[in-house]
Motif scaffolding. Sequence first.
Motif, PDB file in Angstrom:
ATOM      1  N   UNK A 129       0.832  -1.191   0.000  1.00 35.28           N
ATOM      2  CA  UNK A 129       0.000   0.000   0.000  1.00 35.28           C
ATOM      3  C   UNK A 129       0.873   1.251   0.000  1.00 35.28           C
ATOM      4  N   UNK A 130       0.575   2.142  -0.898  1.00 41.04           N
ATOM      5  CA  UNK A 130       1.312   3.399  -0.980  1.00 41.04           C
ATOM      6  C   UNK A 130       0.680   4.405  -0.021  1.00 41.04           C
ATOM      7  N   UNK A 131       1.474   4.888   0.925  1.00 39.32           N
ATOM      8  CA  UNK A 131       0.993   5.896   1.889  1.00 39.32           C
ATOM      9  C   UNK A 131       1.563   7.274   1.586  1.00 39.32           C
ATOM     10  N   UNK A 132       2.736   7.306   0.941  1.00 44.99           N
ATOM     11  CA  UNK A 132       3.437   8.568   0.737  1.00 44.99           C
ATOM     12  C   UNK A 132       3.976   8.648  -0.689  1.00 44.99           C
ATOM     13  N   UNK A 133       4.123   9.883  -1.184  1.00 37.51           N
ATOM     14  CA  UNK A 133       4.582  10.119  -2.554  1.00 37.51           C
ATOM     15  C   UNK A 133       5.780  11.067  -2.513  1.00 37.51           C
ATOM     16  N   UNK A 134       6.870  10.656  -3.142  1.00 42.37           N
ATOM     17  CA  UNK A 134       8.070  11.490  -3.205  1.00 42.37           C
ATOM     18  C   UNK A 134       8.495  11.691  -4.650  1.00 42.37           C
ATOM     19  N   UNK A 135       9.072  12.854  -4.906  1.00 44.38           N
ATOM     20  CA  UNK A 135       9.629  13.173  -6.215  1.00 44.38           C
ATOM     21  C   UNK A 135      11.139  13.246  -6.075  1.00 44.38           C
ATOM     22  N   UNK A 136      11.841  12.749  -7.075  1.00 42.96           N
ATOM     23  CA  UNK A 136      13.289  12.868  -7.114  1.00 42.96           C
ATOM     24  C   UNK A 136      13.685  13.297  -8.514  1.00 42.96           C
ATOM     25  N   UNK A 137      14.905  13.752  -8.648  1.00 43.97           N
ATOM     26  CA  UNK A 137      15.401  14.210  -9.941  1.00 43.97           C
ATOM     27  C   UNK A 137      16.531  15.184  -9.722  1.00 43.97           C
ATOM     28  N   UNK A 138      17.211  15.566 -10.795  1.00 43.89           N
ATOM     29  CA  UNK A 138      18.349  16.475 -10.658  1.00 43.89           C
ATOM     30  C   UNK A 138      17.916  17.864 -10.177  1.00 43.89           C
ATOM     31  N   UNK A 139      18.842  18.611  -9.593  1.00 44.17           N
ATOM     32  CA  UNK A 139      18.525  19.973  -9.163  1.00 44.17           C
ATOM     33  C   UNK A 139      18.018  20.810 -10.349  1.00 44.17           C
ATOM     34  N   UNK A 140      16.993  21.616 -10.092  1.00 40.34           N
ATOM     35  CA  UNK A 140      16.490  22.526 -11.124  1.00 40.34           C
ATOM     36  C   UNK A 140      15.560  21.908 -12.140  1.00 40.34           C
ATOM     37  N   UNK A 141      15.202  20.624 -11.964  1.00 38.19           N
ATOM     38  CA  UNK A 141      14.365  19.954 -12.965  1.00 38.19           C
ATOM     39  C   UNK A 141      12.885  20.310 -12.822  1.00 38.19           C
ATOM     40  N   UNK A 142      12.490  20.801 -11.644  1.00 37.74           N
ATOM     41  CA  UNK A 142      11.099  21.191 -11.465  1.00 37.74           C
ATOM     42  C   UNK A 142      10.349  20.445 -10.369  1.00 37.74           C
ATOM     43  N   UNK A 143      11.062  19.831  -9.438  1.00 37.45           N
ATOM     44  CA  UNK A 143      10.401  19.075  -8.360  1.00 37.45           C
ATOM     45  C   UNK A 143       9.527  19.994  -7.500  1.00 37.45           C
ATOM     46  N   UNK A 165      10.087  15.662  -1.487  1.00 34.72           N
ATOM     47  CA  UNK A 165      11.127  15.553  -2.506  1.00 34.72           C
ATOM     48  C   UNK A 165      12.412  15.060  -1.851  1.00 34.72           C
ATOM     49  N   UNK A 166      13.158  14.286  -2.630  1.00 32.19           N
ATOM     50  CA  UNK A 166      14.468  13.793  -2.209  1.00 32.19           C
ATOM     51  C   UNK A 166      15.427  13.960  -3.383  1.00 32.19           C
ATOM     52  N   UNK A 167      16.706  14.207  -3.077  1.00 33.50           N
ATOM     53  CA  UNK A 167      17.675  14.346  -4.174  1.00 33.50           C
ATOM     54  C   UNK A 167      17.980  13.003  -4.824  1.00 33.50           C
ATOM     55  N   UNK A 168      18.476  13.072  -6.055  1.00 35.68           N
ATOM     56  CA  UNK A 168      18.930  11.840  -6.695  1.00 35.68           C
ATOM     57  C   UNK A 168      20.227  11.412  -6.014  1.00 35.68           C
ATOM     58  N   UNK A 169      20.494  10.094  -5.970  1.00 41.11           N
ATOM     59  CA  UNK A 169      21.725   9.645  -5.309  1.00 41.11           C
ATOM     60  C   UNK A 169      22.951  10.228  -6.003  1.00 41.11           C
ATOM     61  N   UNK A 170      23.847  10.803  -5.213  1.00 36.82           N
ATOM     62  CA  UNK A 170      25.076  11.394  -5.760  1.00 36.82           C
ATOM     63  C   UNK A 170      26.102  11.408  -4.643  1.00 36.82           C
ATOM     64  N   UNK A 171      27.264  10.846  -4.886  1.00 37.59           N
ATOM     65  CA  UNK A 171      28.294  10.836  -3.848  1.00 37.59           C
ATOM     66  C   UNK A 171      27.894   9.939  -2.694  1.00 37.59           C
ATOM     67  N   UNK A 172      28.226  10.381  -1.486  1.00 39.54           N
ATOM     68  CA  UNK A 172      27.941   9.606  -0.278  1.00 39.54           C
ATOM     69  C   UNK A 172      26.432   9.589  -0.029  1.00 39.54           C
ATOM     70  N   UNK A 173      25.833   8.402   0.129  1.00 39.92           N
ATOM     71  CA  UNK A 173      24.382   8.330   0.358  1.00 39.92           C
ATOM     72  C   UNK A 173      23.979   9.043   1.652  1.00 39.92           C
ATOM     73  N   UNK A 174      22.819   9.687   1.601  1.00 45.13           N
ATOM     74  CA  UNK A 174      22.239  10.329   2.783  1.00 45.13           C
ATOM     75  C   UNK A 174      21.292   9.311   3.409  1.00 45.13           C
TER      76      UNK A 174
END
Length: 194
Positions: free
Chosen positions: A1-15, A144-153
Amino acid sequence: MIRHVFLTGPPGVGKTTLVQRACDALVSSGQAVEGFYTEEVREGGRRVGFDVVTVSGERGHLSRIRDAAGASHGRREYTVGQYVVDLPSFEGLALPLFRKVGPADGSRKVFVIDEIGKMELFSQSFIRAVRQTLDGSSCTVLGTIPIPKGKPLALVEEVRIRSDVKVFTVSKENRNSILADILSALQESLKLPS
C-alpha cells in the motif's frame, strides 16, 4: 500500500514546481494541505541562498552564501558548498508544522516536505520528525528527495526503499506530463484508513 509520494530528480528539474502545482490542485479540491517547500533566493540574477516557505506563506532563511568576512557569529556553522545553513531559522519554521499533521476533521491531510536534503539533514530534530511522520498514519506525505550522488544520505535512502513510498523520477522530458500521475497516487493514498 502506498501511503506517501516522493519526487526525485536532478537539481532545477522542477520538483518544487510540481509539488506546488499538486498542492494547488489538492487545495482547490478541498483537501487539507500543510508543510513546507524550499525556494531559491536570488539577488541581481544570482542565487544567494534558499528559504523555507510554509504552505500558508510564512518564510524563513534556510541558507545563504557565506558573507565576505566568513563570520560564524559564535555558533557552530553548518555548510553545504558555499552556503551556510541557518539551522535555528529552519527549525523554528519547519518543526512546528510537524505538530499539525493530525487528521483534520477525521480526514487525512497531505503534509509537504520539500525537501529532505543535505541542508535540512543537519537538524536531528527534523530527522526524527520526518521518521515519526512517515511511520504515523494521520497523513500522506508529498515530499522531494535528491537523486543519489556521492555519499548516500541515510534518511533519503530510508525513504527511497520504504515499501509504503511511491517515488516518481522527474525529468525535463516528463515534468510537464507527470502531474496527473502524482495526483492519482496521492488520491489513492488518501483513501487509506487513518
